[in-house]
Motif scaffolding. Sequence first.
Motif, PDB file in Angstrom:
ATOM      1  N   HIS A 200      31.715  48.474  39.635  1.00  0.00           N
ATOM      2  CA  HIS A 200      31.886  47.903  38.300  1.00  0.00           C
ATOM      3  C   HIS A 200      32.882  48.705  37.481  1.00  0.00           C
ATOM      4  O   HIS A 200      33.793  48.125  36.865  1.00  0.00           O
ATOM      5  CB  HIS A 200      30.530  47.855  37.589  1.00  0.00           C
ATOM      6  CG  HIS A 200      30.630  47.394  36.164  1.00  0.00           C
ATOM      7  ND1 HIS A 200      30.855  46.078  35.832  1.00  0.00           N
ATOM      8  CD2 HIS A 200      30.573  48.091  34.985  1.00  0.00           C
ATOM      9  CE1 HIS A 200      30.910  45.952  34.511  1.00  0.00           C
ATOM     10  NE2 HIS A 200      30.752  47.160  33.980  1.00  0.00           N
ATOM     11  N   VAL A 201      32.732  50.026  37.445  1.00  0.00           N
ATOM     12  CA  VAL A 201      33.591  50.873  36.629  1.00  0.00           C
ATOM     13  C   VAL A 201      35.055  50.732  37.039  1.00  0.00           C
ATOM     14  O   VAL A 201      35.957  50.718  36.184  1.00  0.00           O
ATOM     15  CB  VAL A 201      33.130  52.349  36.735  1.00  0.00           C
ATOM     16  CG1 VAL A 201      34.193  53.303  36.198  1.00  0.00           C
ATOM     17  CG2 VAL A 201      31.823  52.546  35.976  1.00  0.00           C
ATOM     18  N   LEU A 205      36.218  44.669  42.935  1.00  0.00           N
ATOM     19  CA  LEU A 205      36.272  43.334  43.526  1.00  0.00           C
ATOM     20  C   LEU A 205      37.289  42.450  42.818  1.00  0.00           C
ATOM     21  O   LEU A 205      37.988  41.659  43.463  1.00  0.00           O
ATOM     22  CB  LEU A 205      34.888  42.697  43.522  1.00  0.00           C
ATOM     23  CG  LEU A 205      33.811  43.478  44.278  1.00  0.00           C
ATOM     24  CD1 LEU A 205      32.522  42.663  44.368  1.00  0.00           C
ATOM     25  CD2 LEU A 205      34.282  43.897  45.665  1.00  0.00           C
ATOM     26  N   ALA A 206      37.394  42.573  41.503  1.00  0.00           N
ATOM     27  CA  ALA A 206      38.406  41.815  40.766  1.00  0.00           C
ATOM     28  C   ALA A 206      39.808  42.254  41.188  1.00  0.00           C
ATOM     29  O   ALA A 206      40.710  41.427  41.382  1.00  0.00           O
ATOM     30  CB  ALA A 206      38.219  41.998  39.262  1.00  0.00           C
ATOM     31  N   ASP A 207      39.996  43.574  41.339  1.00  0.00           N
ATOM     32  CA  ASP A 207      41.293  44.082  41.797  1.00  0.00           C
ATOM     33  C   ASP A 207      41.604  43.594  43.207  1.00  0.00           C
ATOM     34  O   ASP A 207      42.766  43.295  43.529  1.00  0.00           O
ATOM     35  CB  ASP A 207      41.304  45.609  41.768  1.00  0.00           C
ATOM     36  CG  ASP A 207      41.667  46.164  40.399  1.00  0.00           C
ATOM     37  OD1 ASP A 207      41.720  45.381  39.425  1.00  0.00           O
ATOM     38  OD2 ASP A 207      41.900  47.385  40.298  1.00  0.00           O
ATOM     39  N   LEU A 208      40.586  43.522  44.055  1.00  0.00           N
ATOM     40  CA  LEU A 208      40.803  43.060  45.423  1.00  0.00           C
ATOM     41  C   LEU A 208      41.290  41.616  45.433  1.00  0.00           C
ATOM     42  O   LEU A 208      42.253  41.276  46.133  1.00  0.00           O
ATOM     43  CB  LEU A 208      39.513  43.194  46.236  1.00  0.00           C
ATOM     44  CG  LEU A 208      39.540  42.636  47.658  1.00  0.00           C
ATOM     45  CD1 LEU A 208      40.663  43.262  48.478  1.00  0.00           C
ATOM     46  CD2 LEU A 208      38.198  42.841  48.337  1.00  0.00           C
ATOM     47  N   GLN A 210      42.824  39.971  43.060  1.00  0.00           N
ATOM     48  CA  GLN A 210      44.174  39.925  42.502  1.00  0.00           C
ATOM     49  C   GLN A 210      45.185  40.516  43.485  1.00  0.00           C
ATOM     50  O   GLN A 210      46.294  39.984  43.653  1.00  0.00           O
ATOM     51  CB  GLN A 210      44.208  40.690  41.182  1.00  0.00           C
ATOM     52  CG  GLN A 210      45.538  40.619  40.450  1.00  0.00           C
ATOM     53  CD  GLN A 210      45.492  41.338  39.104  1.00  0.00           C
ATOM     54  OE1 GLN A 210      44.431  41.463  38.492  1.00  0.00           O
ATOM     55  NE2 GLN A 210      46.633  41.810  38.638  1.00  0.00           N
ATOM     56  N   GLY A 211      44.796  41.607  44.148  1.00  0.00           N
ATOM     57  CA  GLY A 211      45.700  42.246  45.095  1.00  0.00           C
ATOM     58  C   GLY A 211      45.983  41.392  46.321  1.00  0.00           C
ATOM     59  O   GLY A 211      47.112  41.369  46.828  1.00  0.00           O
ATOM     60  N   LEU A 212      44.973  40.693  46.826  1.00  0.00           N
ATOM     61  CA  LEU A 212      45.182  39.806  47.965  1.00  0.00           C
ATOM     62  C   LEU A 212      46.168  38.698  47.613  1.00  0.00           C
ATOM     63  O   LEU A 212      47.057  38.357  48.405  1.00  0.00           O
ATOM     64  CB  LEU A 212      43.848  39.197  48.415  1.00  0.00           C
ATOM     65  CG  LEU A 212      42.861  40.153  49.084  1.00  0.00           C
ATOM     66  CD1 LEU A 212      41.514  39.455  49.281  1.00  0.00           C
ATOM     67  CD2 LEU A 212      43.390  40.649  50.421  1.00  0.00           C
ATOM     68  N   ALA A 213      46.015  38.130  46.424  1.00  0.00           N
ATOM     69  CA  ALA A 213      46.936  37.071  45.997  1.00  0.00           C
ATOM     70  C   ALA A 213      48.361  37.607  45.864  1.00  0.00           C
ATOM     71  O   ALA A 213      49.328  36.952  46.281  1.00  0.00           O
ATOM     72  CB  ALA A 213      46.456  36.472  44.676  1.00  0.00           C
ATOM     73  N   ALA A 214      48.498  38.813  45.303  1.00  0.00           N
ATOM     74  CA  ALA A 214      49.824  39.403  45.143  1.00  0.00           C
ATOM     75  C   ALA A 214      50.454  39.724  46.492  1.00  0.00           C
ATOM     76  O   ALA A 214      51.657  39.523  46.702  1.00  0.00           O
ATOM     77  CB  ALA A 214      49.726  40.663  44.283  1.00  0.00           C
ATOM     78  N   ALA A 215      49.645  40.226  47.428  1.00  0.00           N
ATOM     79  CA  ALA A 215      50.158  40.534  48.762  1.00  0.00           C
ATOM     80  C   ALA A 215      50.618  39.262  49.470  1.00  0.00           C
ATOM     81  O   ALA A 215      51.676  39.235  50.115  1.00  0.00           O
ATOM     82  CB  ALA A 215      49.082  41.243  49.586  1.00  0.00           C
ATOM     83  N   HIS A 216      49.828  38.217  49.349  1.00  0.00           N
ATOM     84  CA  HIS A 216      50.186  36.934  49.962  1.00  0.00           C
ATOM     85  C   HIS A 216      51.545  36.455  49.456  1.00  0.00           C
ATOM     86  O   HIS A 216      52.400  36.021  50.232  1.00  0.00           O
ATOM     87  CB  HIS A 216      49.101  35.905  49.645  1.00  0.00           C
ATOM     88  CG  HIS A 216      49.427  34.512  50.083  1.00  0.00           C
ATOM     89  ND1 HIS A 216      50.153  33.639  49.296  1.00  0.00           N
ATOM     90  CD2 HIS A 216      49.118  33.840  51.218  1.00  0.00           C
ATOM     91  CE1 HIS A 216      50.279  32.487  49.937  1.00  0.00           C
ATOM     92  NE2 HIS A 216      49.660  32.586  51.098  1.00  0.00           N
ATOM     93  N   ASP A 217      51.749  36.546  48.149  1.00  0.00           N
ATOM     94  CA  ASP A 217      53.004  36.077  47.564  1.00  0.00           C
ATOM     95  C   ASP A 217      54.186  36.949  47.977  1.00  0.00           C
ATOM     96  O   ASP A 217      55.308  36.458  48.091  1.00  0.00           O
ATOM     97  CB  ASP A 217      52.894  36.056  46.040  1.00  0.00           C
ATOM     98  CG  ASP A 217      51.915  35.001  45.537  1.00  0.00           C
ATOM     99  OD1 ASP A 217      51.544  34.110  46.329  1.00  0.00           O
ATOM    100  OD2 ASP A 217      51.503  35.092  44.364  1.00  0.00           O
ATOM    101  N   ASP A 235      34.328  42.608  52.380  1.00  0.00           N
ATOM    102  CA  ASP A 235      34.702  41.862  53.583  1.00  0.00           C
ATOM    103  C   ASP A 235      34.577  40.366  53.369  1.00  0.00           C
ATOM    104  O   ASP A 235      35.386  39.585  53.879  1.00  0.00           O
ATOM    105  CB  ASP A 235      33.840  42.307  54.769  1.00  0.00           C
ATOM    106  CG  ASP A 235      34.268  41.634  56.060  1.00  0.00           C
ATOM    107  OD1 ASP A 235      35.461  41.748  56.421  1.00  0.00           O
ATOM    108  OD2 ASP A 235      33.431  40.961  56.691  1.00  0.00           O
ATOM    109  N   ARG A 236      33.568  39.943  52.610  1.00  0.00           N
ATOM    110  CA  ARG A 236      33.396  38.515  52.349  1.00  0.00           C
ATOM    111  C   ARG A 236      34.575  37.954  51.567  1.00  0.00           C
ATOM    112  O   ARG A 236      35.074  36.859  51.860  1.00  0.00           O
ATOM    113  CB  ARG A 236      32.098  38.290  51.567  1.00  0.00           C
ATOM    114  CG  ARG A 236      31.720  36.820  51.415  1.00  0.00           C
ATOM    115  CD  ARG A 236      30.416  36.663  50.659  1.00  0.00           C
ATOM    116  NE  ARG A 236      29.347  37.394  51.325  1.00  0.00           N
ATOM    117  CZ  ARG A 236      28.625  38.348  50.744  1.00  0.00           C
ATOM    118  NH1 ARG A 236      28.872  38.708  49.498  1.00  0.00           N
ATOM    119  NH2 ARG A 236      27.662  38.950  51.409  1.00  0.00           N
ATOM    120  N   ILE A 237      35.061  38.720  50.584  1.00  0.00           N
ATOM    121  CA  ILE A 237      36.217  38.271  49.802  1.00  0.00           C
ATOM    122  C   ILE A 237      37.455  38.160  50.694  1.00  0.00           C
ATOM    123  O   ILE A 237      38.204  37.176  50.632  1.00  0.00           O
ATOM    124  CB  ILE A 237      36.479  39.249  48.639  1.00  0.00           C
ATOM    125  CG1 ILE A 237      35.370  39.119  47.587  1.00  0.00           C
ATOM    126  CG2 ILE A 237      37.843  38.981  47.999  1.00  0.00           C
ATOM    127  CD1 ILE A 237      35.450  40.162  46.490  1.00  0.00           C
TER     128      ILE A 237
END
Length: 329
Positions: A200-201, A205-208, A210-217, A235-237
Amino acid sequence: MFEQVMEGLRVVEDGTYLDGTFGRGGHARGVLQRLGAGGRLLLMDKDPEAIAVAEREFRGDARVAIRRGSFADMGGWDAVAKGLDGVLLDLGVSSPQLDVAARGFSFGKDGPLDMRMDPDGGESAAQWLAGADEREIADVLWTFGDERMSRRIARAIVARRATAPLTRTGELAELIASVVPRGRHDIHPATRSFQAIRIHVNRELADLEQGLAAAHDALRPGGRLAVISFHSLEDRIVKRFITAHAKAPPGNRRLPEATGFEPTLRAVGDAGKARADELAANPRARSAVLRVAEKRGFGIGDSGFGKAEKSPQIPNPQFPIPGVAEPRP
């Protein structure tokens, strides 16, 4: 999972690669060894101590560029915008972070209750626990730690802070242990709670996502995405992200048939696990799961629209209970 990652990234000499979680540079060194004079390696990490290591070791190499920050923001780096042939994300807390008591990640080492991967940004764990209401604390413990005693722990935290703030990892671990029955003798009662608070701190998971979407692009056709996860939430994400971009959504007879789906990724092999020799040398790798995907298109390494490549699988026990005791190596 060094060898599996190198196999998954399939480094080409003149390619451009991003290591979004530099840590202490184990994977980065492997990529750099495989790059020629025309290759490029981009390094990112939230942690200033990791960035200091990268600067000391790689500052003189013209092929290397270094940027402090979350991989979630890779899209804002001009060097990334030019296109990537590979992205590596090695998720979770690193061994150096866990092993230094002053960073506040471990319930086994008393230190300031911090837990921030970037100690210069956001709230520390102590600050969040001091201000969050009981319901929010319970929700975080349940959602990110699957802690069945989340409400009981949240009540205890709120009652404790009314008399004295929680400022040390040892204090929090002791408080949790006092209200949670000890189950398996080798699993500390605070394991799940420390994991949940850390996630949480750091907005992990939110960064993951966002990062996956950025890597894909950012990936060029034929480029590879390699992600190492250390617990089932991560892993589920990753699995769902790859599937969503590799396979058309299942049909629903109650809805109009979806048309026009174009897959942009393909899964490379199945989920990979640490090999027996690595587990013997590094027990912390036992919960690691590697997933690799390739960007589709007409470019280097494009393999068409066939089935995912298959790689030998090494038997591995079920996920152990996740937590801060399972950092990325």
